[in-house]
Design an enzyme around this catalytic site. Structure first.
Site, PDB file in Angstrom:
ATOM      1  N   ASP A 149       4.808   5.282  16.428  1.00 53.42           N
ATOM      2  CA  ASP A 149       4.775   5.880  17.757  1.00 53.42           C
ATOM      3  C   ASP A 149       3.340   6.345  17.973  1.00 53.42           C
ATOM      4  O   ASP A 149       2.897   7.330  17.385  1.00 53.42           O
ATOM      5  CB  ASP A 149       5.747   7.075  17.796  1.00 53.42           C
ATOM      6  CG  ASP A 149       5.626   7.869  19.079  1.00 53.42           C
ATOM      7  OD1 ASP A 149       4.970   7.379  20.014  1.00 53.42           O
ATOM      8  OD2 ASP A 149       6.204   8.976  19.147  1.00 53.42           O
ATOM      9  N   ASP A 189      12.248  11.661  28.128  1.00 52.16           N
ATOM     10  CA  ASP A 189      11.154  11.688  27.146  1.00 52.16           C
ATOM     11  C   ASP A 189       9.899  12.290  27.771  1.00 52.16           C
ATOM     12  O   ASP A 189       9.166  11.615  28.494  1.00 52.16           O
ATOM     13  CB  ASP A 189      10.900  10.251  26.663  1.00 52.16           C
ATOM     14  CG  ASP A 189       9.772  10.153  25.640  1.00 52.16           C
ATOM     15  OD1 ASP A 189       9.170  11.190  25.306  1.00 52.16           O
ATOM     16  OD2 ASP A 189       9.491   9.029  25.180  1.00 52.16           O
ATOM     17  N   GLU A 239       9.110   3.647  24.828  1.00 57.96           N
ATOM     18  CA  GLU A 239       9.406   4.801  23.978  1.00 57.96           C
ATOM     19  C   GLU A 239      10.836   5.319  24.144  1.00 57.96           C
ATOM     20  O   GLU A 239      11.528   5.549  23.153  1.00 57.96           O
ATOM     21  CB  GLU A 239       8.359   5.881  24.196  1.00 57.96           C
ATOM     22  CG  GLU A 239       7.038   5.409  23.631  1.00 57.96           C
ATOM     23  CD  GLU A 239       5.858   6.291  23.919  1.00 57.96           C
ATOM     24  OE1 GLU A 239       6.070   7.431  24.359  1.00 57.96           O
ATOM     25  OE2 GLU A 239       4.735   5.822  23.694  1.00 57.96           O
ATOM     26  N   LYS A 278      -4.910   7.849  25.014  1.00 57.47           N
ATOM     27  CA  LYS A 278      -3.856   6.971  25.513  1.00 57.47           C
ATOM     28  C   LYS A 278      -3.662   7.128  27.028  1.00 57.47           C
ATOM     29  O   LYS A 278      -3.318   6.195  27.730  1.00 57.47           O
ATOM     30  CB  LYS A 278      -2.551   7.281  24.766  1.00 57.47           C
ATOM     31  CG  LYS A 278      -1.514   6.211  24.932  1.00 57.47           C
ATOM     32  CD  LYS A 278      -0.291   6.532  24.105  1.00 57.47           C
ATOM     33  CE  LYS A 278       0.940   5.946  24.738  1.00 57.47           C
ATOM     34  NZ  LYS A 278       2.150   6.507  24.169  1.00 57.47           N
TER      35      LYS A 278
END
Ligand code: AMP
Length: 617
Positions: free
Chosen positions: A13, A191, A165, A76
């Site tokens: 992840d 999430d 994800e 990211k």
């Protein structure tokens, strides 16, 4: 992402603020989260550059306060963004590191590394974090036999699939709950991480996971909540002390760290203090913040999350009352107000919190990697059916309208053909492929374009057949055929431009190898300098001993003295560019010389133990 490495299935992840890696243990029929070298299950997605080296993970985060301008985080979030992007312009005010515009407005991160100015794109920084995660996995998986694997072999990481994800989290959840339920279950995965927010609605029937809809915001998460608190305290500091710290990266970094800590505390306490000694110009900072105040400053962002949940539900065509479970993932889903708002939306449901929100994604990715790799024992027979997160379509020739071929949230793999007509008389059709929900093609994300030659003289309006297909790895192929002549052309596009595609990840791994070699060189140099220093120290100590000295001729003593002087000079030379080979050669020379002297002076027989003891104890 799911990865096959040395015959093992691992899941990584790559998070905005923290990253995590897990492995499928086939002999134990379970997934294990791997601890890093600091004994932590998550590794900060931080990369730092210093005069001597590059640091990744805990080491980078731990020195962030003293080296803020060269410590990069949040990379990211920056992937796929242009420098002029309004979101970037806003975020930039709060980043202690410098962001500049590169070629074609590409966003570049500017740092000082080994005394030089260096520019990295966000993908490169993320690739460095990825390398670190791979190293964490390697350390865990390496048996003594494998310890000799060179970096070339290690680069044989095989990226099997990039999964969303929330989908990975749903797999982790489904695995956890296997056997607990019969029939069909509708699951909503919420999430909320450090930098991104994703919602997915899945249907789980036995071992089949079908994604019904996904939605989210690639620029919303814990970092935004931290930023709100930082802004709040910058203002408070200004009011109290009549000074503005917003232009000082070091102060901002230290304040941000304290705010993040306070935010976490507010998830279980109602009030907490934020303290930073000597925050700016020697002034200490100390203030209080209540949970209510924190919630108030972020309420619009929390509400935005709930709106996204509602729109995802409406896309999925599943009624709110038909959702069986709500699974919380991502560190920011621990915020009580977020949980309260979600609970208000689903009053009769229990929010499912028992999978660790920090680990769920890597956990699910490792499971999926094991499923896809085949040949593993004891792997559950999971089947994953994903959807397209955005609509896909084309614009032909001068047409500026987005012609949707695949509406968003269509199950993949898929194949769909649609009829079109040429827009010009010139015999060559240009086809642009877009993703997005806007009516004007230009407002969407251009994925690629290609041309198709029609038969000579084909007039405007000549019929075409356009076919979209997406395979199980999310690879999109768009082909176009002129029906009358049968002329064809096509383009293949990797999935998910803004996030990381398999192709990009493989490219990143290759690039990261280069920096890994640099780090290795640094460690080699540090080790040899240390060894040389130690050797000189031991020799000097040995020479102080009377019995050693007595057995040496004047010439021999001079030789040793010269060698140690040379070594000492090398050690103290203030030249960072020193060649490692030179230092290594000196070390070898000094060691060989000493060996010889040991034998020649006869100390070896008489005083071997004490002499060698002085040299090497
Ligand atoms: P993730 O990207 O899932 O690793 O989430 C990291 C984000 O979760 C960071 O912004 C953290 O500050 C945030 N976070 C972690 N634990 C908590 C907590 N107990 N309360 C609030 N936010 C948290």
């Amino acid at each position: 992402m799911g990865i096959k490495y040395e015959g093992r299935a691992i899941g990584i992840d790559l998070g905005t603020t923290y990253s995590c890696v897990a492995v499928w243990l086939e002999n134990h029929n379970r997934v294990e989260i791997i601890y890093n070298d600091q004994g932590n299950k998550t590794t900060p997605s931080f990369v730092a550059f210093t005069d001597d080296q590059r640091l990744i993970g805990d080491a980078a985060k731990n020195q962030a306060a003293t080296n803020p301008v060269n410590t990069v985080f949040d990379a990211k979030r920056l992937i796929g963004r242009k420098f002029s992007d309004s979101v970037v312009q806003k975020d930039m005010m709060l980043w202690p590191f410098k962001v500049i515009a590169g070629v074609n407005d590409k966003l570049m991160i500017n740092v000082q590394y080994k005394g030089q100015e260096k520019h990295f794109c966000a993908e490169e920084i993320s690739s460095m974090v990825l390398t670190k995660m791979r190293e964490v996995a390697e350390t865990y998986l390496m048996s003594p036999r494998k310890a000799t694997i060179d970096s070339g072999a290690i680069a044989g990481l095989n990226v099997i699939q990039i999964i969303n994800e929330p989908t990975a989290a749903a797999i982790a959840y489904g695995f956890d709950k296997r056997g607990d339920c019969d029939g069909k279950q509708n699951i909503l995965v919420f999430d909320l991480g450090g930098g991104t927010f994703d919602v997915s609605i899945l249907t789980m029937k036995g071992d089949v996971f079908e994604v019904k809809a996904t939605s989210g915001n690639t620029h919303l998460g814990g970092e935004d909540f931290d930023s709100r608190m930082v802004n709040y305290f910058v203002e408070e500091f200004k009011k109290k002390n009549k000074v503005d710290i917003s232009g000082n990266p070091k102060s901002l970094r230290r304040l941000r760290t304290a705010c993040e800590r306070a935010k976490r505390t507010l998830s279980f306490a109602f009030v907490t203090t934020v303290e930073v000694d000597s925050l700016f110009q020697g002034i200490d900072f100390c203030s209080l913040i209540t949970r209510a105040r924190f919630e108030e400053m972020n309420m619009d962002l929390f509400n935005e999350c709930m709106k996204t949940v509602e729109s995802c539900l409406s896309d999925s065509k599943i009624q709110m009352s038909d959702i069986d479970d709500i699974v919380l993932v991502g560190g920011s889903s621990r915020i009580p107000k977020v949980q309260d708002l979600l609970q208000d939306l689903f009053p009769k449901k229990v929010l499912y919190k028992s999978i660790n929100p920090d680990e769920a994604v890597a956990y699910g990715a490792a499971l999926q990697a094991a499923v896809l790799s085949k040949g593993f024992k004891n792997v559950p027979n999971l089947v994953l059916q994903d959807v397209t997160p955005l609509s896909l379509g084309i614009a032909v020739d001068v047409d500026h309208v987005m012609g949707v071929v695949i509406p968003r949230n269509t199950t993949v793999p898929l194949r769909k053909t649609k009829g079109y007509a040429t827009g010009c008389d010139n015999g060559v059709v240009s086809i642009r492929v877009y993703e997005g929900e806007r009516a004007r093609a230009l407002d969407n994300n251009l994925l690629g374009s290609f041309k198709l030659s029609c038969r000579p003289g084909a007039p405007r309006g000549t019929p075409l057949e356009v076919c979209f297909s997406i395979n199980e790895n999310g690879i999109l192929t768009v082909s176009a055929k002129e029906i009358s002549s049968g002329n064809m052309n096509q383009i293949t596009i990797n999935n998910e431009k803004e996030r990381l595609s398999t192709f990009e990840i493989n490219k990143m791994i290759e690039e990261a190898e280069r920096y890994r070699m640099e780090d290795k060189e640094f460690l080699r140099k540090a080790k040899v300098m240390n060894d040389l220093d130690y050797c000189v120290y031991k020799v000097k100590n040995a020479l102080k001993k009377k019995d050693v000295n007595l057995n040496l001729s004047r010439g021999e003593r001079e030789k040793i003295n010269n060698a140690t002087t040379l070594a000492t000079n090398l050690l103290h030379e203030n030249n960072k560019q020193q060649k490692i080979d030179v230092v290594e050669d000196h070390l070898k020379e000094l060691e060989i010389m000493l060996e010889k002297l040991v034998v020649n002076t006869g100390i070896e027989n008489k005083h071997k133990s004490s002499f060698l003891g002085y040299l090497f104890n």
